[in-house]
Write a protein that holds these residues in place. Structure first.
Motif, PDB file in Angstrom:
ATOM      1  N   VAL A  82       0.853  -1.195   0.000  1.00 54.34           N
ATOM      2  CA  VAL A  82       0.000   0.000   0.000  1.00 54.34           C
ATOM      3  C   VAL A  82       0.887   1.242   0.000  1.00 54.34           C
ATOM      4  O   VAL A  82       1.693   1.437   0.916  1.00 54.34           O
ATOM      5  CB  VAL A  82      -0.944   0.023   1.211  1.00 54.34           C
ATOM      6  N   GLY A  83       0.733   2.060  -1.033  1.00 47.84           N
ATOM      7  CA  GLY A  83       1.532   3.272  -1.123  1.00 47.84           C
ATOM      8  C   GLY A  83       0.713   4.539  -1.224  1.00 47.84           C
ATOM      9  O   GLY A  83       1.261   5.641  -1.235  1.00 47.84           O
ATOM     10  N   ARG A  84      -0.616   4.390  -1.292  1.00 52.53           N
ATOM     11  CA  ARG A  84      -1.454   5.573  -1.502  1.00 52.53           C
ATOM     12  C   ARG A  84      -1.682   6.359  -0.219  1.00 52.53           C
ATOM     13  O   ARG A  84      -1.891   7.571  -0.259  1.00 52.53           O
ATOM     14  CB  ARG A  84      -2.813   5.143  -2.067  1.00 52.53           C
ATOM     15  N   VAL A  85      -1.724   5.651   0.919  1.00 51.22           N
ATOM     16  CA  VAL A  85      -2.031   6.300   2.185  1.00 51.22           C
ATOM     17  C   VAL A  85      -1.133   5.728   3.275  1.00 51.22           C
ATOM     18  O   VAL A  85      -0.537   4.656   3.110  1.00 51.22           O
ATOM     19  CB  VAL A  85      -3.513   6.101   2.584  1.00 51.22           C
ATOM     20  N   SER A  86      -1.082   6.450   4.420  1.00 55.10           N
ATOM     21  CA  SER A  86      -0.283   6.033   5.567  1.00 55.10           C
ATOM     22  C   SER A  86      -1.128   6.161   6.830  1.00 55.10           C
ATOM     23  O   SER A  86      -2.128   6.901   6.854  1.00 55.10           O
ATOM     24  CB  SER A  86       0.969   6.908   5.691  1.00 55.10           C
ATOM     25  N   PRO A  87      -0.756   5.455   7.898  1.00 53.99           N
ATOM     26  CA  PRO A  87      -1.490   5.611   9.157  1.00 53.99           C
ATOM     27  C   PRO A  87      -1.588   7.075   9.569  1.00 53.99           C
ATOM     28  O   PRO A  87      -0.624   7.839   9.474  1.00 53.99           O
ATOM     29  CB  PRO A  87      -0.651   4.788  10.143  1.00 53.99           C
ATOM     30  N   ALA A 153     -13.123  -0.811   9.565  1.00 50.55           N
ATOM     31  CA  ALA A 153     -13.359  -1.462   8.279  1.00 50.55           C
ATOM     32  C   ALA A 153     -12.022  -1.720   7.609  1.00 50.55           C
ATOM     33  O   ALA A 153     -11.110  -0.884   7.685  1.00 50.55           O
ATOM     34  CB  ALA A 153     -14.233  -0.599   7.376  1.00 50.55           C
ATOM     35  N   VAL A 154     -11.903  -2.882   6.973  1.00 47.57           N
ATOM     36  CA  VAL A 154     -10.780  -3.140   6.080  1.00 47.57           C
ATOM     37  C   VAL A 154     -11.299  -3.015   4.660  1.00 47.57           C
ATOM     38  O   VAL A 154     -12.312  -3.625   4.302  1.00 47.57           O
ATOM     39  CB  VAL A 154     -10.160  -4.533   6.306  1.00 47.57           C
ATOM     40  N   VAL A 155     -10.621  -2.192   3.862  1.00 47.78           N
ATOM     41  CA  VAL A 155     -11.048  -1.934   2.486  1.00 47.78           C
ATOM     42  C   VAL A 155      -9.835  -2.023   1.572  1.00 47.78           C
ATOM     43  O   VAL A 155      -8.679  -1.932   2.015  1.00 47.78           O
ATOM     44  CB  VAL A 155     -11.707  -0.539   2.350  1.00 47.78           C
ATOM     45  N   ALA A 156     -10.096  -2.191   0.283  1.00 49.41           N
ATOM     46  CA  ALA A 156      -9.019  -2.130  -0.699  1.00 49.41           C
ATOM     47  C   ALA A 156      -8.442  -0.719  -0.730  1.00 49.41           C
ATOM     48  O   ALA A 156      -9.168   0.272  -0.543  1.00 49.41           O
ATOM     49  CB  ALA A 156      -9.543  -2.521  -2.079  1.00 49.41           C
ATOM     50  N   GLN A 157      -7.143  -0.613  -0.984  1.00 53.29           N
ATOM     51  CA  GLN A 157      -6.557   0.726  -1.078  1.00 53.29           C
ATOM     52  C   GLN A 157      -7.204   1.526  -2.205  1.00 53.29           C
ATOM     53  O   GLN A 157      -7.214   2.769  -2.170  1.00 53.29           O
ATOM     54  CB  GLN A 157      -5.054   0.652  -1.273  1.00 53.29           C
ATOM     55  N   GLU A 158      -7.779   0.836  -3.184  1.00 53.59           N
ATOM     56  CA  GLU A 158      -8.486   1.521  -4.276  1.00 53.59           C
ATOM     57  C   GLU A 158      -9.808   2.118  -3.815  1.00 53.59           C
ATOM     58  O   GLU A 158     -10.459   2.847  -4.566  1.00 53.59           O
ATOM     59  CB  GLU A 158      -8.722   0.548  -5.428  1.00 53.59           C
ATOM     60  N   SER A 159     -10.236   1.802  -2.585  1.00 51.66           N
ATOM     61  CA  SER A 159     -11.475   2.348  -2.034  1.00 51.66           C
ATOM     62  C   SER A 159     -11.256   3.573  -1.168  1.00 51.66           C
ATOM     63  O   SER A 159     -12.210   4.072  -0.569  1.00 51.66           O
ATOM     64  CB  SER A 159     -12.205   1.279  -1.206  1.00 51.66           C
ATOM     65  N   VAL A 160     -10.013   4.049  -1.050  1.00 49.56           N
ATOM     66  CA  VAL A 160      -9.771   5.210  -0.185  1.00 49.56           C
ATOM     67  C   VAL A 160      -9.229   6.381  -1.004  1.00 49.56           C
ATOM     68  O   VAL A 160      -8.428   6.205  -1.914  1.00 49.56           O
ATOM     69  CB  VAL A 160      -8.811   4.884   0.968  1.00 49.56           C
ATOM     70  N   VAL A 161      -9.712   7.558  -0.659  1.00 50.05           N
ATOM     71  CA  VAL A 161      -9.234   8.803  -1.253  1.00 50.05           C
ATOM     72  C   VAL A 161      -8.806   9.724  -0.115  1.00 50.05           C
ATOM     73  O   VAL A 161      -9.629  10.055   0.753  1.00 50.05           O
ATOM     74  CB  VAL A 161     -10.328   9.491  -2.094  1.00 50.05           C
ATOM     75  N   PRO A 162      -7.545  10.134  -0.066  1.00 54.47           N
ATOM     76  CA  PRO A 162      -7.100  11.040   0.998  1.00 54.47           C
ATOM     77  C   PRO A 162      -7.850  12.372   0.935  1.00 54.47           C
ATOM     78  O   PRO A 162      -8.127  12.895  -0.146  1.00 54.47           O
ATOM     79  CB  PRO A 162      -5.610  11.244   0.698  1.00 54.47           C
ATOM     80  N   ILE A 163      -8.195  12.902   2.106  1.00 56.01           N
ATOM     81  CA  ILE A 163      -8.871  14.192   2.199  1.00 56.01           C
ATOM     82  C   ILE A 163      -8.172  15.042   3.242  1.00 56.01           C
ATOM     83  O   ILE A 163      -7.494  14.521   4.132  1.00 56.01           O
ATOM     84  CB  ILE A 163     -10.365  14.036   2.561  1.00 56.01           C
ATOM     85  N   PRO A 164      -8.312  16.365   3.170  1.00 58.13           N
ATOM     86  CA  PRO A 164      -7.674  17.222   4.171  1.00 58.13           C
ATOM     87  C   PRO A 164      -8.204  16.952   5.571  1.00 58.13           C
ATOM     88  O   PRO A 164      -9.409  16.725   5.767  1.00 58.13           O
ATOM     89  CB  PRO A 164      -8.036  18.634   3.711  1.00 58.13           C
TER      90      PRO A 164
END
Length: 379
Positions: A82-87, A153-164
């Motif tokens: 996973v490279g799109r988001v971080s904790p 929830a556990v989701v695919a990384q393709e299901s998350v979009v970073p927001i401010p």
């Protein structure tokens, strides 16, 4: 890990939502994120009519199912790769986790991703089967790859979009479905241009988001249609220039637009309303259907409306959105004061309030109710 979640074990086809109350809060076992997956602490989950459509059987899904598909939260853990988001990242959850490689993804229409459709239909996730089990060890299915009426929830990384991180959770929770679908139907599917006229039938969260999209696109007039007076009044506050009950709409639309609107959005899920929309648009006009009718419903319209009058009937799933593009730009419109979605927020409840929330939605009184799933909203 353990998580409290809303689980649906049987349908209630009573209208309105009845005494059977098939959804309840249970403690489930949630597996760790696999490769390509993300563990999210869900902060706020918004209740959508699509959730009610699963409960009443209009949308057939495998049961038992952990409900909820429109939400925001905070990343707790990421799986390998996973490279799109971080904790610590704040994210909006998206109910179509597009693979990026199929024909529709490659064509720029990720909402129609074939791999996502297969995973969502099976009640699993894009990268594997369900990670949810109940106290007896039996599988509980995911709703649309999200299952957000839950603490985690556990989701695919393709299901998350970073927001401010400064966007309030209750506000951001409406952008993963209502705003994407409604505003996207106007901006992406209809391609509405400044000065074009638009009419929106049905003023739930999706229809009101279509009103916001039409206003932001520079449409005039923007006509809102709904039988509920309070919803018509809200549409006017959100940017509609005119609002009418359904029985008055046909004459009013014709008078205001000089014969017919340029575009009409159907956000009811009714073949009859689709036909009304087709009659309401001018020659060459577009009807965009975003409502989800029950299976087996049939649309009958005059065939000459198409080749003879140049009208178009367009389906729009998730507003033909590209979530990683559209959620940030729609949040920018909120920040600019053009998408005041907080006006649609009609209540915040704990997870245990799910059945009351369903009743309010089924009655037509509520527009967007938010569940405080893990206590981050303080309810």
């Amino acid at each position: 890990m353990r998580t409290r979640a809303v689980v649906l074990r049987g349908i209630s086809n009573e209208r309105p939502y009845g005494e059977t109350r098939p959804a309840g809060v249970e403690e489930l076992e949630l597996g760790a994120p696999r490769e390509g997956e993300v563990l999210v602490r869900v902060a706020a989950a918004s209740l959508c009519h699509s959730d009610l459509s699963v409960v009443n059987g209009d949308r057939v899904r495998p049961l038992p199912m952990a409900l909820g598909h429109e939400a925001v939260g905070v990343v707790e853990e990421t799986g390998r790769g996973v490279g799109r988001v971080s904790p610590g990242d704040h994210v909006a959850l998206v109910f179509v986790p597009s693979c990026g490689f199929c024909h529709d993804c490659a064509a720029g229409r990720p909402a129609l991703c074939a791999a996502a459709a297969a995973a969502n239909g099976s009640g699993g996730l894009l990268h594997g089967p369900s990670l949810l089990t109940d106290s007896a060890g039996r599988t509980v299915h995911h709703q649309l790859g999200v299952s957000a009426f839950s603490e985690y929830a556990v989701v695919a990384q393709e299901s998350v979009v970073p927001i401010p991180a400064d966007v309030p959770f209750a506000v951001a929770s409406m952008f993963g479905c209502a705003v994407l679908t409604g505003a996207g139907a106007v901006i992406n599917t209809a391609g509405l241009r400044p000065g074009e006229s638009a009419v929106v039938y049905g003023l739930g969260g999706v229809g009101l988001s279509a009103v916001l999209g039409a206003r932001a696109a520079g449409a005039y007039p923007v006509i809102a249609v709904d039988p509920v007076p309070e919803k018509r009044a809200l549409a006017l506050r959100l940017g509609a220039t005119h609002a009418y009950a359904p029985e008055d709409a046909a004459t009013a639309v014709a008078d205001l637009t000089g014969g017919g609107a340029g575009s009409a959005v159907e956000a009811v899920g009714s073949p009859r309303v689709m036909a009304d929309c087709l009659a309401a648009v001018a020659r060459g006009g577009k009807v965009v259907s975003v409502g989800l009718p029950a299976p087996g419903r049939v649309l009958e319209v005059p065939a000459q409306a198409f080749a003879g009058e140049g009208k178009s009937l367009l389906g729009s799933y998730m507003g033909d959105a590209v979530p990683r593009r559209d959620i940030p730009r729609f949040l920018d419109l909120w920040r600019a004061g053009l998408f005041p979605v907080e006006e649609m927020h009609t209540g915040t409840l704990p997870l245990t309030g799910i059945n009351h929330a369903m009743e309010e939605l089924a009655s037509g009184r509520a527009i967007r109710q938010v569940l405080d799933t893990s206590g981050l909203l303080g309810v």
